[in-house]
Structures are given as C-alpha cells and as structure tokens.
Write an enzyme that holds these catalytic residues in place. Sequence first.
Site, PDB file in Angstrom:
ATOM      1  N   PHE A 123       0.951  -1.220  -0.131  1.00  0.00           N
ATOM      2  CA  PHE A 123       0.015  -0.032  -0.068  1.00  0.00           C
ATOM      3  C   PHE A 123       0.870   1.088  -0.134  1.00  0.00           C
ATOM      4  CE2 PHE A 123      -2.580   3.229   1.750  1.00  0.00           C
ATOM      5  CZ  PHE A 123      -3.762   3.234   0.814  1.00  0.00           C
ATOM      6  N   ASP A 192       1.528  -4.277   8.791  1.00  0.00           N
ATOM      7  CA  ASP A 192       0.486  -3.542   8.636  1.00  0.00           C
ATOM      8  C   ASP A 192      -0.784  -4.248   8.526  1.00  0.00           C
ATOM      9  OD1 ASP A 192      -1.847  -1.806   7.668  1.00  0.00           O
ATOM     10  OD2 ASP A 192      -0.330  -0.780   6.214  1.00  0.00           O
ATOM     11  N   TYR A 217     -10.912   2.524   9.940  1.00  0.00           N
ATOM     12  CA  TYR A 217     -12.454   2.639   9.235  1.00  0.00           C
ATOM     13  C   TYR A 217     -12.433   1.912   8.217  1.00  0.00           C
ATOM     14  CZ  TYR A 217      -8.639   4.914   5.980  1.00  0.00           C
ATOM     15  OH  TYR A 217      -7.570   5.056   5.341  1.00  0.00           O
ATOM     16  N   LYS A 218     -11.884   0.579   8.335  1.00  0.00           N
ATOM     17  CA  LYS A 218     -12.307  -0.408   7.359  1.00  0.00           C
ATOM     18  C   LYS A 218     -13.171  -1.497   8.233  1.00  0.00           C
ATOM     19  CE  LYS A 218      -7.759   0.184   4.765  1.00  0.00           C
ATOM     20  NZ  LYS A 218      -8.547   0.695   3.287  1.00  0.00           N
ATOM     21  N   ARG A 364     -12.045  -4.527  -7.320  1.00  0.00           N
ATOM     22  CA  ARG A 364     -11.959  -5.115  -5.976  1.00  0.00           C
ATOM     23  C   ARG A 364     -13.151  -4.985  -5.297  1.00  0.00           C
ATOM     24  NH1 ARG A 364      -8.309  -2.095  -1.554  1.00  0.00           N
ATOM     25  NH2 ARG A 364     -10.175  -0.870  -1.453  1.00  0.00           N
TER      26      ARG A 364
END
Lengths: 405, 405
Positions: A123, A192, A217-218, A364
Amino acid sequence: MMDRARELDAADPLAKYRVHFILPDGLIYLDGNSLGALPSATPAVMQRVIQQEWGEGLIRSWNDADWFEMAARIGGKIAPLIGAEPQEVIACDTVSVNLFKLIAAALQMRPGRKIILSEPGNFPTDIYMIEGLERQGLATQRLASREDVPTALDEDVALLMLTHAHYKTGELFDMAALTKAAHEVGALVLWDLSHSTGAMPVDLGAIGADFATGCGYKYLCGGPGAPAFAFVAERHHRDLKQPLTGWFGHARPFAFSDEYEAAPGIEQLQCGTSPVLGLAALEVGVDLIAKIGVKRLHLKSQALSEFFLECVVELGLELELVSPADSAARGSQLSFRHQHAYAISQALIARDVIGDFRAPDILRLGFAPAYLRFEDIAEAARHLAEVIAGEEWQRDEFNRRAAVT
Amino acid sequence: MMDRARELDAADPLAKYRVHFILPDGLIYLDGNSLGALPSATPAVMQRVIQQEWGEGLIRSWNDADWFEMAARIGGKIAPLIGAEPQEVIACDTVSVNLFKLIAAALQMRPGRKIILSEPGNFPTDIYMIEGLERQGLATQRLASREDVPTALDEDVALLMLTHAHYKTGELFDMAALTKAAHEVGALVLWDLSHSTGAMPVDLGAIGADFATGCGYKYLCGGPGAPAFAFVAERHHRDLKQPLTGWFGHARPFAFSDEYEAAPGIEQLQCGTSPVLGLAALEVGVDLIAKIGVKRLHLKSQALSEFFLECVVELGLELELVSPADSAARGSQLSFRHQHAYAISQALIARDVIGDFRAPDILRLGFAPAYLRFEDIAEAARHLAEVIAGEEWQRDEFNRRAAVT
C-alpha cells in the site's frame, strides 16, 4: 443461485448482526474493506459525546468522561482481535503517522542498520513513510517482490515492514514464517494489519511480532478517517524511542515540564491530544466487531467469497482472478483484472452495487462479513454478469475518470 | 459591579452570538482557551455527516460529499483569521505532529544549521517535538528566555519557534519584530498560534512569516481533540520537504505509485487519511468564529479581561497577576499566581465557575469572547473573592490532586 443464497443466509449464525448496521435499502456494499458501514449504535453515542460530554461537561470531561483513557481503552479492546495484550495496543493518529513512529523506533533499536525492507506494490503510504525517513537521511528503502523477501533479508535490514493482506489482491503473507526469518538476521518486523483487523484473527503474540499498526475505518467500522491503532510488543516498551514525542506520550503531561520523559507503557506512542470524537465513533465499531468475534467473521468471510466464485462459475463469467484461489490464502476480498475495470466498477455503482476500482485495471470486491448477506453476493454476481455481457460499461459516463477515484 | 456588567452586556455587539453556543445553565465557563464551547449548529451537522454522508453515502462521500476537499477547504477558512492566503493553510493532524513536520522542513531548508531556538516554559509539546528530532540526531535545542531571544539568534539557528500567546501567562511575543530578527540571521520562523487563533487577529502575511500551526479545539470551538491546522507561506511550497510523506500528501494518491511525489501546494502537509468526523465538527466552529470576526472578538476579549481586573480592584482582592497588565500585550486570558491555586480552582469548579490550574501555582482564567457575558465576569470575580476570603479552598476535597489535572 438465489435459492442457494437464501439457504446460506438462513443457516448463517451472523445473519442477526446485520441489523446492528445502517445500510441503505437496495444497496449492495462491497467496499467495507475501504470504509466500513455505520453501526446503528453510533449516531446516538456521538450525540451523547457531543451534547453531554462536550457541550455539558466541557473541559471536565477529560476526567469525568474518561477522555484521557480512551486511546488506551480502545487499544485494549482491539488487542484481542490481533492476539495482543491490552497494554500493547493504543488507538492514535493515522496508519501513516504510526508507521513513521515505528519505522523510526526500529532504526533507533538497530543502530548501524538503515535498510527498511518491504515489497513493491505495498500500500503506497507504507512505502512513502520509508521515503520520509529517507528524506531525513535515516533510512534506505529496499523493495523485494514477495517471493524474494526471504532472500532479501540480511544483516543490514533494520526492519521488515509488510502488509498482512495486500490491499489490491488480498494475498496474505505468512506472518509467522516471515517474522521468524527476520528475527534470524536480527531485524525487527512491522506488520500493517489494515486489511486484516476485524475480518480475520491475527495472533501477534504467538508469532513474536515486534510492531504493528492498522486501520480503524475499514473492518472496524470506526467511520471515515477514524484513528488508527499501533501495537508494540511489551518486551520493547522499555527500549522504545520514537521521534513523535508529543505531550500526550509524556509520563506526566500535566507537570508541564520542559523535559520529555516518555510514558513507560504503550501510551508513549501517543503524540498530540487524543481526537475524542473520532475515538468515540471508533469505539462503537470495535465493540461491535469484538462482540461478533473475529473467528466467526473470518469463517463467514471465506464462505462469502467462495460463494461469489461459485456464482461466477454458474453464470459462465470468465474473469481473471488476481486474488489467491484458496480462501485461506487471502483477505476478505476478491480482485479481478479487467481491461475495463474502471468502467465496469462505475456501471456497477450505477446499479447500486458498490465495489472498488484500483488503478490501473483491478476490480476489487470486498466482503465485509459483519453485515453482508449471501443474497447480496448472488445479486452482485448477477449484476456483474449483466454489466460485462451487455454494453452498459461502454457508456461514456462510465469511462470518464473522476479527479479522485 | 453587576450594574456595570449589565450595561456592558447591553452595549455588546457580540452579545447576540451567545445563543449560537450551547452552554449549561448557571455555568461560568472560563476555560474556552482550553476547550471551546459547543456551537449549537454542531450536533445537527454531525448527525448529517454521520447518518447521511457516512451511513447512506458510504465510500461515495469521499467524492460526493467532498470529503477529499475538507482539509484544504477548512484551511482556506482559517486563513483569513491569521492573515494568510487560503492556499497557504490546511487542517490536518495535531499541533504536535504539525510542529514535527515544520521543524523538520526547516532543517531541510537550512542545511548545515541544526539549532531550533525556543523559550523555556513554552507549551511543553513544542519543546518535546524538538526533542523528537534530537532523538533522530537532526536537531539541537536552544532555549533562551523571552528577553534573550533576540541575542540568542545567530547563524547556527535553522528555526525560531515560539508560541504567540503564552499558554500560562498569555504574554504575547512581538511576531513582526522577532520574525524580522530571525530572517536577518537567515533563520526561518514557526509560530504556534494555538492560544491566539480565533481570539485575536494575526497577520502572518504582513510579517512575512514562514510557518505556523495552531489548535482547532480552543477558540475555534472544533471539539475535543479537533484536528489542528498548518500554514506554510506560498513562497516555500516549492522547496518544502517534510518527512511525514503519507499518501494524502501525494500529488496523485490514487495512482497508487510506489514513488512519493509531493502535492505541489499546501496539500503536501497532509499525511494520512483525513479525519472526516473531526474535520466536520471543526468546520462548524471555524465558520461561526469567522462570521463573528476576529477583530471584534479581540476587542471584546480585551474588554472582558479589563473588566475582570476592575472587579478585582473593586472587591479589594489582592492577587499577583502574572499576565501583562496591558490587554494589548496579552492573549484572551488572565493568570494569577497563588500558593493555593489548585485548591482555589477546585473550589471555583464546585461553584460552577470553571477556570484552569496550571502547575505549579497558576490560576488561569480564559475569556473566550464569542460566548462570555460581562455578567459572567462579574459573577466569577465575586465567586473568586468569596473563595479566597472564606476557608472553602482549605477543604480536603479541593486539595487532593486528581491523577490528571
């Protein structure tokens, strides 16, 4: 296909939790891996925090409403989701800022070593934060493709920094094996967990992890731009030196001393004043995900993506899967490569099926297990088949890239 | 005293704005310099952001509700309050984290210089963030008492970093003179505006300031732990290099490139994902303060503190004022030294008069001009006189220090 979906929903032990989330009618939301849905308890909690704690309590709420304790308390609630002890996790800042702290801490703990090893295509912010320390002349980036990571580990490496579940493909790293390999050359490891926390169990304690961070927030459903979390194994607390030495990380912030003295525990990872409103929303999401349980969420997440692939086969869709075919080897998502992935994702959004496009050619689809139904999966597959079979995705409106996508 | 207060209230052009804040009945809140009061518009805005933008809009709101633009938009609204151009200010992270970025940027822009000059007794986090860069071996702290700052400026100094209004005494630095003096030796200047922004006008443009940061949760009424702001003069945007190079500061974050390329403008100060809930609350406060106007707020703030001192004289209170006696030389507060400051502040709180204690012996009373009445000031002075004259402050309960005060 829909009959099978209804059977699976009827047998789903987590089906009852869907009502604990607010989801717009008719929307199929396959992007909970980017922004988790709103827990139905959040609005009332936020009104209480805003109107009573802030509005009525004012400054007194730092003590009376335990605002000072929120960061550590929420960290302690995230801990069991990732196999950590409560005193090893804290909710603070963003993933990016936490990466900086932990990379810098690793460099301090491994004097003479400057290499931070990661993979290309990690990422972006993970790699960018190494670049930030390169700007300071303190780190050197080394990127090795995932199969080459073990051989790229040598005694110049201060830190191996990888994302457990890849944001684009969902492919998982073997955390235990890589942590062990890094430790064998004296390197530290930073995981991560942004794309794993809340969707599958992780066991940082069992693998002897050093550092970790992850996203609020996921899958944790903490709200847009929610505070992140950071983990430091307790054995490192005493020797830890991170450079973002703000007053909230001080042993006694209200002594107002000119000399920084780090708090002894995980609180030393804090920097500025805790973001109370963001933390309050995050706590609701964490409580709900913890209540449902990450082991059950993982099982359902695997069942959801497996069922999507069954539907794809049944519909005769020929799609290039870039995620691992084995659900045990991937995060809670399926990614497909398609030349027209952007237009397809836009056409799906127009049909109220929200997935994600990831440049340059990835569609995705995330399967947040806390609130998705098998029925949603079957419907999504049907829409995808219709979009690809028809000429809908060729419409101009679906082929104009937004400034930000 | 109360008659005079009522006259002043009747003549106050800002009196009408008090209803734009939610304040508990009977409470006299003299701590708006620590946590600003709740704007009455905030709860409804937050419900909209939470229920509609997050709950209904979900991931689409990054574009549809302009979440991507919030940080720069709010920065642009703060800009006129501090004499900056809209493209020079951004709302992000905390004051502490922004200090780190800007100190590090100054060091990059002044190669060969390592000294960061500040004053002892500056707000602790300011000094601690220098210490963070000392940990990295990149900076050396030099502290000079405020009268010695001009002589401590020499060509080893990369950055002069001061807080405009002192958190404890309210004493103001002469920003124009010190900025000029620093520039004369080739040093850059970073102003911490945490205790000025929203209470008095500041003119960063006119004085040729380089960098600034400030707090969102004090006079801007952005809520507990609100995001902070950062200012970089436009002439420095091209050469700026700050080390917290997260994806939100990238020129094209959604290109997902492995190479960091800073956004050309003030957006390069961003690091991680914007804290949407915190920003949404901050925007309400900024809008309200901007509407009232910082020049008028400053006039009223001076009148409030001057009236408090008049009341103190009238009540025959003998207090050691540690703030400047001239209201033009201080921020929106009055601080008094008293051996029993802690117990007195606790006794006042028990009477619903909320001021602040700052270790070791300061009673700090803040006069947030947007919502305080002259009547509150007279009442507060009366309570203070009663507490000091009586034996109330000697009670055990007021002399037990809380863990965090």
